[in-house]
Design a protein around this motif. Structure first.
Motif, PDB file in Angstrom:
ATOM      1  N   ASP A  75       0.836  -1.209   0.000  1.00 31.70           N
ATOM      2  CA  ASP A  75       0.000   0.000   0.000  1.00 31.70           C
ATOM      3  C   ASP A  75       0.868   1.256   0.000  1.00 31.70           C
ATOM      4  N   ALA A  76       1.941   1.220   0.796  1.00 34.66           N
ATOM      5  CA  ALA A  76       2.850   2.369   0.845  1.00 34.66           C
ATOM      6  C   ALA A  76       3.542   2.572  -0.502  1.00 34.66           C
ATOM      7  N   ASP A  77       3.881   1.474  -1.165  1.00 37.42           N
ATOM      8  CA  ASP A  77       4.510   1.578  -2.486  1.00 37.42           C
ATOM      9  C   ASP A  77       3.551   2.222  -3.495  1.00 37.42           C
ATOM     10  N   ARG A  78       2.273   1.855  -3.400  1.00 35.46           N
ATOM     11  CA  ARG A  78       1.297   2.472  -4.301  1.00 35.46           C
ATOM     12  C   ARG A  78       1.161   3.962  -4.022  1.00 35.46           C
ATOM     13  N   ALA A  79       1.237   4.338  -2.754  1.00 31.58           N
ATOM     14  CA  ALA A  79       1.186   5.758  -2.403  1.00 31.58           C
ATOM     15  C   ALA A  79       2.399   6.496  -2.964  1.00 31.58           C
ATOM     16  N   ARG A  80       3.565   5.826  -2.977  1.00 35.70           N
ATOM     17  CA  ARG A  80       4.761   6.452  -3.549  1.00 35.70           C
ATOM     18  C   ARG A  80       4.630   6.610  -5.062  1.00 35.70           C
ATOM     19  N   ASP A  81       3.964   5.653  -5.712  1.00 34.40           N
ATOM     20  CA  ASP A  81       3.717   5.790  -7.147  1.00 34.40           C
ATOM     21  C   ASP A  81       2.855   7.027  -7.417  1.00 34.40           C
ATOM     22  N   VAL A  82       1.847   7.229  -6.569  1.00 33.37           N
ATOM     23  CA  VAL A  82       0.994   8.418  -6.700  1.00 33.37           C
ATOM     24  C   VAL A  82       1.808   9.683  -6.469  1.00 33.37           C
ATOM     25  N   SER A  93      -1.066  24.245  -8.180  1.00 31.71           N
ATOM     26  CA  SER A  93      -2.374  24.590  -7.618  1.00 31.71           C
ATOM     27  C   SER A  93      -2.493  24.069  -6.180  1.00 31.71           C
ATOM     28  N   GLU A  94      -3.438  24.662  -5.457  1.00 39.97           N
ATOM     29  CA  GLU A  94      -3.652  24.242  -4.074  1.00 39.97           C
ATOM     30  C   GLU A  94      -4.165  22.803  -4.012  1.00 39.97           C
ATOM     31  N   ALA A  95      -5.036  22.437  -4.972  1.00 42.10           N
ATOM     32  CA  ALA A  95      -5.574  21.080  -4.996  1.00 42.10           C
ATOM     33  C   ALA A  95      -4.463  20.053  -5.212  1.00 42.10           C
ATOM     34  N   ALA A  96      -3.555  20.345  -6.129  1.00 45.97           N
ATOM     35  CA  ALA A  96      -2.447  19.430  -6.398  1.00 45.97           C
ATOM     36  C   ALA A  96      -1.534  19.321  -5.186  1.00 45.97           C
ATOM     37  N   ASP A  97      -1.340  20.457  -4.512  1.00 43.92           N
ATOM     38  CA  ASP A  97      -0.497  20.464  -3.320  1.00 43.92           C
ATOM     39  C   ASP A  97      -1.096  19.598  -2.220  1.00 43.92           C
ATOM     40  N   VAL A  98      -2.408  19.698  -2.022  1.00 39.20           N
ATOM     41  CA  VAL A  98      -3.086  18.898  -1.001  1.00 39.20           C
ATOM     42  C   VAL A  98      -2.981  17.408  -1.342  1.00 39.20           C
ATOM     43  N   GLU A  99      -3.184  17.054  -2.605  1.00 41.19           N
ATOM     44  CA  GLU A  99      -3.085  15.657  -3.032  1.00 41.19           C
ATOM     45  C   GLU A  99      -1.694  15.101  -2.757  1.00 41.19           C
ATOM     46  N   LEU A 100      -0.682  15.910  -3.048  1.00 45.18           N
ATOM     47  CA  LEU A 100       0.696  15.475  -2.839  1.00 45.18           C
ATOM     48  C   LEU A 100       0.970  15.263  -1.351  1.00 45.18           C
ATOM     49  N   GLN A 101       0.466  16.174  -0.527  1.00 50.44           N
ATOM     50  CA  GLN A 101       0.651  16.036   0.914  1.00 50.44           C
ATOM     51  C   GLN A 101      -0.031  14.778   1.444  1.00 50.44           C
ATOM     52  N   GLU A 102      -1.227  14.496   0.949  1.00 51.99           N
ATOM     53  CA  GLU A 102      -1.963  13.321   1.408  1.00 51.99           C
ATOM     54  C   GLU A 102      -1.253  12.029   1.010  1.00 51.99           C
ATOM     55  N   ALA A 103      -0.747  11.982  -0.230  1.00 46.22           N
ATOM     56  CA  ALA A 103      -0.029  10.793  -0.689  1.00 46.22           C
ATOM     57  C   ALA A 103       1.253  10.594   0.114  1.00 46.22           C
ATOM     58  N   THR A 104       1.938  11.691   0.402  1.00 45.68           N
ATOM     59  CA  THR A 104       3.166  11.620   1.192  1.00 45.68           C
ATOM     60  C   THR A 104       2.874  11.107   2.593  1.00 45.68           C
ATOM     61  N   ALA A 105       1.813  11.620   3.213  1.00 38.65           N
ATOM     62  CA  ALA A 105       1.440  11.187   4.562  1.00 38.65           C
ATOM     63  C   ALA A 105       1.078   9.704   4.579  1.00 38.65           C
ATOM     64  N   LYS A 106       0.375   9.243   3.537  1.00 41.01           N
ATOM     65  CA  LYS A 106      -0.014   7.834   3.469  1.00 41.01           C
ATOM     66  C   LYS A 106       1.206   6.929   3.330  1.00 41.01           C
ATOM     67  N   ALA A 107       2.165   7.351   2.521  1.00 35.01           N
ATOM     68  CA  ALA A 107       3.381   6.550   2.345  1.00 35.01           C
ATOM     69  C   ALA A 107       4.171   6.482   3.646  1.00 35.01           C
ATOM     70  N   ARG A 108       4.290   7.612   4.336  1.00 39.05           N
ATOM     71  CA  ARG A 108       5.032   7.627   5.602  1.00 39.05           C
ATOM     72  C   ARG A 108       4.337   6.755   6.646  1.00 39.05           C
ATOM     73  N   ALA A 109       3.015   6.851   6.716  1.00 38.79           N
ATOM     74  CA  ALA A 109       2.270   6.042   7.678  1.00 38.79           C
ATOM     75  C   ALA A 109       2.438   4.554   7.369  1.00 38.79           C
TER      76      ALA A 109
END
Length: 305
Positions: A75-82, A93-109
């Motif tokens: 699951d973490a690997d898939r988050a890194r792909d995202v 954009s702000e939306a892209a920034d939020v998406e990137l932050q969420e994917a990063t948080a998921k990979a770290r978790a």
């Protein structure tokens, strides 16, 4: 004995990087959980009808956390792909920034949870070995981890890494020493001779990796030595489902393909009580294949009287 605090800062750093949803349990707490779960299992089933199934139940408990670690890591690997995709196409954009932050948080978790599962698994595995003398090894994939003294590698991955000279977890990273021994060679005297031979090999090649099939008896003793010494372990398991009776000899082919510096064999117990035993065919076969391939072969024998 496995030392679980060798990578304490790694998990602590991951825990500190998580968001405000909560931090991880401490490493000491995770290790204690693994030990407690295995101790409780052994205590409950001992001296009951379930004791006959102790090996299956113990390995199932350890394997559950090994499987969980693998699933979470995927699951973490898939988050890194995202993350890579979002970073590549980032438009500011702000939306892209939020998406990137969420994917990063998921990979770290996911990375943190994977390491937590590995800590529990390794603590349960060590407790299992201490209590029963048996050694748990992963049947599929590699049992890797920053917390292991012996990183277990599948032989096919290691062979591929050697041939392609690629770095990575599947690369033995040093000279390979192959060992095959008789299942009946499991006495204290056998252990002493096996450890003597492997200690010699480690003196000759300090960064060695040990390659074996993980069979019971003497090869389990060799795995214990690798765990104690922090030596990387390559498992070339006999695949009986695919190769039938030829499986132990096909496993020898995989060991030879690793191009070991030396092949060590113990064809029967060195204990005097077992003088009339038949030599172990797969160990004899490995020695023969080594000589045919121009590789060095040494047979472990009893000490001179």
């Amino acid at each position: 004995m496995t030392h679980f605090n060798t990578a304490s800062s790694a998990l602590a750093n991951l825990s500190a990087s998580l968001d405000e949803s909560g931090s991880l349990p401490t490493e000491d707490a995770l290790v204690q959980l693994g030990r407690a779960l295995m101790t409780e299992l052994i205590d409950v089933i001992s001296d009951t009808a379930l004791e006959d199934f102790q090996t299956i139940l113990g390995e199932a408990l350890i394997g559950a956390f090994h499987s969980a670690a693998g699933r979470i890591e995927r699951d973490a690997d898939r988050a890194r792909d995202v993350m890579r995709s979002l970073d590549r196409d980032f438009d500011g954009s702000e939306a892209a920034d939020v998406e990137l932050q969420e994917a990063t948080a998921k990979a770290r978790a996911g990375d943190a949870a994977t390491q937590a599962c590995e800590l529990i698994r390794d603590a349960a595995s060590e407790t299992w070995t201490v209590a029963t003398g048996e050694v748990w090894t992963a049947w599929r994939g590699s049992r890797r981890g920053t917390h292991l003294t012996a990183a277990q590698l599948e032989a096919k991955q290691a062979i591929k890494a050697i041939r392609q000279r690629k770095s990575g977890e599947a690369d033995p990273g040093g000279p390979v020493i192959a060992f095959r021994g008789a299942p009946t060679a499991d006495s204290a005297e056998d252990a002493g001779r096996i450890f003597d031979a492997l200690n010699w090999a480690k003196q000759e090649w300090p960064d060695m990796a040990l390659a074996t099939t993980g069979a019971k008896g003497s090869e389990k003793l060799a795995i214990k030595w690798a765990q104690q010494k922090g030596v990387k372990l390559i498992l070339a398991r006999a695949d009986f489902d695919t190769h039938g009776k030829a499986a132990p000899f096909r496993a020898n082919d995989e060991l030879i393909a690793l191009e070991p510096e030396v092949c060590l064999t113990l064809v029967h117990s060195v204990s005097g009580m077992r003088e009339e035993q038949r030599p172990f065919g797969p160990a004899l076969n490995l020695g023969q294949k080594a000589m045919e391939s121009g590789l060095r072969h040494l047979s472990i024998k009893a000490r001179a009287a």
